[in-house]
Design a protein around this motif. Sequence first.
Motif, PDB file in Angstrom:
ATOM      1  N   UNK A 117       0.826  -1.204   0.000  1.00 34.76           N
ATOM      2  CA  UNK A 117       0.000   0.000   0.000  1.00 34.76           C
ATOM      3  C   UNK A 117       0.864   1.260   0.000  1.00 34.76           C
ATOM      4  N   UNK A 118       1.994   1.210   0.702  1.00 32.30           N
ATOM      5  CA  UNK A 118       2.912   2.357   0.687  1.00 32.30           C
ATOM      6  C   UNK A 118       3.369   2.657  -0.736  1.00 32.30           C
ATOM      7  N   UNK A 119       3.756   1.610  -1.471  1.00 29.94           N
ATOM      8  CA  UNK A 119       4.212   1.786  -2.852  1.00 29.94           C
ATOM      9  C   UNK A 119       3.088   2.331  -3.726  1.00 29.94           C
ATOM     10  N   UNK A 120       1.895   1.773  -3.588  1.00 34.56           N
ATOM     11  CA  UNK A 120       0.775   2.195  -4.426  1.00 34.56           C
ATOM     12  C   UNK A 120       0.384   3.641  -4.139  1.00 34.56           C
ATOM     13  N   UNK A 121       0.403   4.034  -2.875  1.00 35.95           N
ATOM     14  CA  UNK A 121       0.096   5.427  -2.531  1.00 35.95           C
ATOM     15  C   UNK A 121       1.125   6.361  -3.167  1.00 35.95           C
ATOM     16  N   UNK A 125       0.470   9.382  -5.894  1.00 37.22           N
ATOM     17  CA  UNK A 125       0.913  10.748  -5.586  1.00 37.22           C
ATOM     18  C   UNK A 125       1.843  11.259  -6.681  1.00 37.22           C
ATOM     19  N   UNK A 126       2.784  10.426  -7.113  1.00 38.60           N
ATOM     20  CA  UNK A 126       3.713  10.820  -8.175  1.00 38.60           C
ATOM     21  C   UNK A 126       2.988  11.020  -9.495  1.00 38.60           C
ATOM     22  N   UNK A 127       1.995  10.181  -9.763  1.00 42.01           N
ATOM     23  CA  UNK A 127       1.231  10.305 -11.011  1.00 42.01           C
ATOM     24  C   UNK A 127       0.504  11.639 -11.077  1.00 42.01           C
ATOM     25  N   UNK A 157      -6.140  -4.548  -7.487  1.00 40.22           N
ATOM     26  CA  UNK A 157      -5.470  -5.848  -7.489  1.00 40.22           C
ATOM     27  C   UNK A 157      -3.962  -5.735  -7.274  1.00 40.22           C
ATOM     28  N   UNK A 158      -3.386  -4.605  -7.643  1.00 41.55           N
ATOM     29  CA  UNK A 158      -1.926  -4.455  -7.540  1.00 41.55           C
ATOM     30  C   UNK A 158      -1.393  -4.688  -6.130  1.00 41.55           C
ATOM     31  N   UNK A 211       7.721  -3.033  -7.769  1.00 45.33           N
ATOM     32  CA  UNK A 211       7.549  -1.678  -7.241  1.00 45.33           C
ATOM     33  C   UNK A 211       8.152  -0.656  -8.191  1.00 45.33           C
ATOM     34  N   UNK A 212       9.335  -0.979  -8.729  1.00 46.49           N
ATOM     35  CA  UNK A 212       9.975  -0.091  -9.710  1.00 46.49           C
ATOM     36  C   UNK A 212       9.089   0.056 -10.939  1.00 46.49           C
ATOM     37  N   UNK A 213       8.500  -1.055 -11.379  1.00 44.90           N
ATOM     38  CA  UNK A 213       7.636  -1.021 -12.559  1.00 44.90           C
ATOM     39  C   UNK A 213       6.418  -0.126 -12.329  1.00 44.90           C
ATOM     40  N   UNK A 214       5.773  -0.268 -11.172  1.00 50.14           N
ATOM     41  CA  UNK A 214       4.609   0.560 -10.870  1.00 50.14           C
ATOM     42  C   UNK A 214       4.993   2.030 -10.756  1.00 50.14           C
TER      43      UNK A 214
END
Length: 223
Positions: A117-121, A125-127, A157-158, A211-214
């Motif tokens: 969830x940290x990575x997805x958030x 935010x970056x997007x 799902x990610x 994580x790098x890919x996302x």
Amino acid sequence: MEHGHEIGSHSLAHFAGLTFNMDTLIMTWITMAIVIVLAIAATRRMELRPRGWQNFLEMAVMYLLEQMETNMGSKGQKLAPLIITLFLFLVVGNELGLIPGFTSPTNDINTTLGLALMIIVIVHVLAIKNKGFTKYIKHYFEPYVPFVVINIIEEVAKPITLSFRLFGNILAGEILLLVLGMLVPYFVPTLWLAFSVFVGIVQAFIFTMLSISYLSNSMQDGH
């Protein structure tokens, strides 16, 4: 804080109406402490021909930096501390449970889901920061408006797949190691232990690379 009884293999504590898995919390703190100590040890006496932990750390860092450069370009350098720290935490955390008396913090779905969830958030935010809020929202409706449901399901799902993959592999490895130790001769658990070390490193790489890919998708101008 009131310490609860043992449920399964987890020691629980209750505080302010919340339940905490003390095994996971303590092992997470130990993992963070080990990462800090190893990082200091690896960089305190740098050698032109690295050996031991410094050699592994240098190879891992160089590989991750190359992947960030390839997928994110120059913008990825800003995320290098996050990615490298995440990888080191996962490597140490995955292997910690192989030590008698310890458990891996990553064998708890709360840990892996929290990291995912940290990575997805950060991705979202970056997007928004790089693409703008309007363009960011618009991409969920592309290529056609009905695709918004599919795109939202994909985003949900990610973190689920990212966390369950790591959690499942680490937990299964520790359970099998325990069962083999009770049922078969000593050399078989030893072989599985060696394999589990390899699996722990591979799973850390997989989680980090995904994580790098996302993160790279959030830093690109396209979809």
